[in-house]
Enzyme design. Structure first.
Site, PDB file in Angstrom:
ATOM      1  N   CYS A  79       0.906  -1.142  -0.150  1.00  0.00           N
ATOM      2  CA  CYS A  79      -0.069   0.016   0.217  1.00  0.00           C
ATOM      3  C   CYS A  79       0.854   1.169   0.050  1.00  0.00           C
ATOM      4  O   CYS A  79       1.975   1.088   0.946  1.00  0.00           O
ATOM      5  CB  CYS A  79      -0.843   0.164   1.228  1.00  0.00           C
ATOM      6  SG  CYS A  79      -2.029   1.360   1.312  1.00  0.00           S
ATOM      7  N   ALA A 124       4.092   4.049   3.153  1.00  0.00           N
ATOM      8  CA  ALA A 124       3.724   2.924   2.295  1.00  0.00           C
ATOM      9  C   ALA A 124       4.096   1.667   3.384  1.00  0.00           C
ATOM     10  O   ALA A 124       4.686   1.681   4.362  1.00  0.00           O
ATOM     11  CB  ALA A 124       4.653   2.695   1.281  1.00  0.00           C
ATOM     12  N   LYS A 125       3.486   0.511   3.044  1.00  0.00           N
ATOM     13  CA  LYS A 125       3.642  -0.708   3.902  1.00  0.00           C
ATOM     14  C   LYS A 125       3.417  -1.911   2.914  1.00  0.00           C
ATOM     15  O   LYS A 125       2.536  -1.729   2.132  1.00  0.00           O
ATOM     16  CB  LYS A 125       2.805  -0.593   4.981  1.00  0.00           C
ATOM     17  CG  LYS A 125       3.343  -1.381   6.085  1.00  0.00           C
ATOM     18  CD  LYS A 125       4.827  -0.934   6.902  1.00  0.00           C
ATOM     19  CE  LYS A 125       5.015  -1.517   8.194  1.00  0.00           C
ATOM     20  NZ  LYS A 125       5.684  -0.319   8.922  1.00  0.00           N
ATOM     21  N   GLY A 126       4.070  -2.941   3.291  1.00  0.00           N
ATOM     22  CA  GLY A 126       3.650  -4.133   2.492  1.00  0.00           C
ATOM     23  C   GLY A 126       3.629  -5.551   3.546  1.00  0.00           C
ATOM     24  O   GLY A 126       4.161  -5.424   4.472  1.00  0.00           O
TER      25      GLY A 126
END
Ligand code: GLU
Length: 462
Positions: A79, A124-126
């Protein structure tokens, strides 16, 4: 409370009656955001709506052939919440509880974190839905490579830059770099990911940075008088939930700074030694046995008892939603320092605030990790390696500045509640009871203002 059997986890809690506390992390992130916006009456409603939502969420599904010869499909997310202040930045986690909404929440917290600490990135992050405890190193390498291939050009040194998070580390980052490099050879790709091993372009001090940042923020806040009668971490009794990268290194650094770490835990066990745990021994024990369970000199306690242990500083360093409506009344500390992302729910925040227990919020307290990631990114662009003193002294400056700013904002907002109320009325906004803010809301207001003013300076495109 040194007698674990005396610990009661919150029956009779004033908030136990709160029906159905919503523990969806993205709803929580949005509640925190909405709350801060109450104190920002000049922000346009449409801009608020935009900043609340992620720019994009990518979902990927891919198979790997696991070591046992089976073929298994995994789901991954990345994201990008907001890129107004720079490329997306944030970790990748491997955990069975990873979900779209968790990744959305974590990405938005990265946006506000980068703005609070003043590094030029968006959020962001995943994550990949998987249980690393049941997978081999080879399986994890394959998952990482397939994830990077599936994300394609959605990551990049000036687009979105991953880093370690829960259950990922330097080795994982090396695989990310290597895969990206194979796909984009012929240019300097080192800045595509941070938290790499030091001999592969990683920064000295990055591994310790989240914990060191927590210590710096706590020290600065205490020096500035946040807790009457406690001006330093020296001599403080510290309890740490979580013994991964952030928690284990926080134990070592707080102990080095003169604190006494009396209880620690990991996902399997919690242990207590009121006379003080030696963090180096605990790290060695965990490396050998896989857990802090049965650490010499400690007694076992439950996870609930750990959080309820009487201490001066409680450091949640594990996952989200650990301090919540049903256990917040059991918390017996003078200060909470959030090394984890999202460990305290909004209901628990309100109770702690009412009880006069300040929370150094995640978006400030754990921002040391992304700050040294930024230093790593700079070193990679310049093909340089800074020495450890340079990294740590710069980190100290960033953490001090951010901590001072959040504490100052807290004072400024709480002194101008009437004025803010008037501004709300002038703009025809709904009348609300503007209660004094806590440190989280103060940090959010500064961060939102920072991102919003950049959005307006750039001009909403086209
Ligand atoms: N995963 C860390 C965090 O939540 C680090 C992110 C980064 O260094 O980009 O802040």
């Amino acid at each position: 409370m040194n007698n674990p059997s005396a610990v009661v986890t919150a029956p009779g809690s004033t908030v136990l009656g709160t029906p159905g506390e919503d523990l969806n992390p993205f709803h929580i992130a949005q509640q925190q955001f909405d709350r801060a916006c109450l104190y920002l009456p000049k922000l346009k409603a449409g801009l608020i709506e935009y900043l609340k939502r992620p720019d994009r969420l990518i979902t990927v599904e891919f198979p790997i052939e696991t070591e046992d010869g089976d073929v298994r499909t995994f789901v991954g997310y990345r994201c990008l919440h907001n890129q107004m202040r720079g490329p997306g930045k944030g970790g990748i986690r491997f955990h069975p509880d990873v979900s779209a909404d968790e990744v959305r929440a974590l990405a938005s917290w990265m946006t506000w974190k980068c703005a609070v600490v003043g590094v030029p990135f968006g959020g962001a992050k995943g994550g990949v839905v998987c249980d690393p405890k049941t997978l081999t190193k080879n399986d994890l390498r394959k998952i990482t490579r397939r994830l990077v291939v599936a994300l394609g050009d959605a990551i990049g040194p000036y687009i979105d830059v991953p880093a370690p998070d829960v259950n990922t580390n330097g080795e994982t980052m090396a695989w990310i770099y290597d895969t990206y490099q194979v796909l984009h050879s012929g240019k300097n790709n080192l800045p595509v990911v941070t938290g790499k091993p030091v001999d592969l372009g990683g920064s000295l001090g990055r591994r310790e940075a989240t914990a060191r940042g927590c210590l710096f923020a706590a020290q600065r806040a205490l020096e500035s008088g946040l807790i009457p009668g406690m001006s330093s971490v020296e001599g403080a009794k510290v309890v740490i939930q979580g013994f991964g990268n952030a928690g284990s290194i926080a134990a070592e650094l707080f102990a080095e700074a003169g604190a006494r770490v009396i209880a620690i835990s990991d996902s399997r066990a919690a242990v207590l030694d009121p006379s003080g745990i030696d963090p180096a021994l605990a790290v060695a024990h965990k490396a050998q046995t896989g857990s802090v369970a049965e650490l010499a000199g400690t007694v076992p306690i439950s996870a609930a008892e750990l959080l309820a242990t009487s201490c001066d500083i409680l450091i949640p360093a594990a996952l989200e939603n650990q301090i919540h409506a049903r256990n917040v009344d059991s918390i017996q500390t003078r200060l909470v320092v959030e090394a984890a992302n999202g460990p305290t729910t909004p209901t628990a925040d309100r109770v702690l605030h009412a009880r006069g227990i300040p929370v150094l919020p995640d978006i400030l307290a754990n921002s040391g990790g992304v700050t040294v990631s930024y230093f790593e990114w700079l070193q990679n662009i310049e093909n340089e390696q800074w020495d450890l003193d340079q990294v740590n002294s710069k980190l100290l400056r960033y953490m001090n500045r951010a901590t001072d700013k959040v504490i100052a904002l807290l004072g400024e907002i709480n002194e101008s509640l009437d004025e803010i109320g008037q501004q709300r009325a002038e703009r025809g906004l709904v009348e609300v009871d503007l209660e004094p803010v806590d440190l989280r809301t103060a940090a959010y207001t500064g961060a939102i203002q920072r991102v919003a003013s950049v959005a307006l300076e750039r001009g909403i495109w086209p």
